[in-house]
Design a protein around this motif. Structure first.
Motif: not given
Length: 175
Positions: A122-136, A146-149, A155-156
């Protein structure tokens, strides 16, 4: 199996079988995603319910996704998770992070570890949170993210790299 595009077309015509199939395919994935980010069963269920409610309202209004249904649903769920944390008071967040007295020692340690990681996320930016959640957490490929965001793959990858470095720093600083 019917393609995502065909499901979307049929869902746009309010085909109950297509809508049921969309729910059956995506609700377990959305629940896991929300549960990992929220850490609360009821909140995760509410997130999934509201995600599908918004999807149906968008269809009724003649809007909603024309392609990339999975990305649309996960983006909606992510926005609901963010809204949840924006509404939450700092005291509630602290109370949830404490293990229950009746838990065993190993369960308490797991809960604390998960709480630390969730708090760090939750200390990450929203984009970072979303990338980490979707990737890992969801196992998506960079192209899907990349398509989702609506971002280039580079950039991803950059968001992922910075997010992991920031998580490492946050978690090591706590030790």
């Amino acid at each position: 199996m019917i393609s995502e595009q065909e499901l979307l077309t049929q869902a746009g015509q309010f085909d109950s079988c297509a809508l049921a199939e969309i729910y059956d395919i995506y609700s377990p994935r959305l629940y896991r995603y929300a549960m990992r980010l929220l850490g609360d069963d009821c909140a995760a269920e509410d997130c999934v319910s509201e995600t599908f409610s918004r999807f149906l309202k968008a269809l009724q209004a003649g809007k909603g996704p024309r392609d990339y249904l999975q990305a649309y649903l996960f983006r909606t769920a992510h926005n609901l998770v963010v809204d949840h944390y924006r509404r939450q008071s700092p005291k509630e967040e602290l109370d949830e992070d404490l293990p229950q007295a009746e838990t065993t020692e190993s369960v308490a340690e797991d809960n604390l570890r998960q709480s630390r990681v969730r708090a760090a996320l939750h200390k990450l930016t929203e984009d970072q949170q979303q990338v980490v959640a979707l990737k890992f957490l969801e196992g998506w490929e960079n192209e899907e993210i990349a398509r989702a965001l609506h971002k280039p793959i580079g950039a991803v990858k950059s968001l992922q790299h910075r997010a992991l470095a920031q998580l490492q720093k946050i978690l090591l600083d706590e030790v």
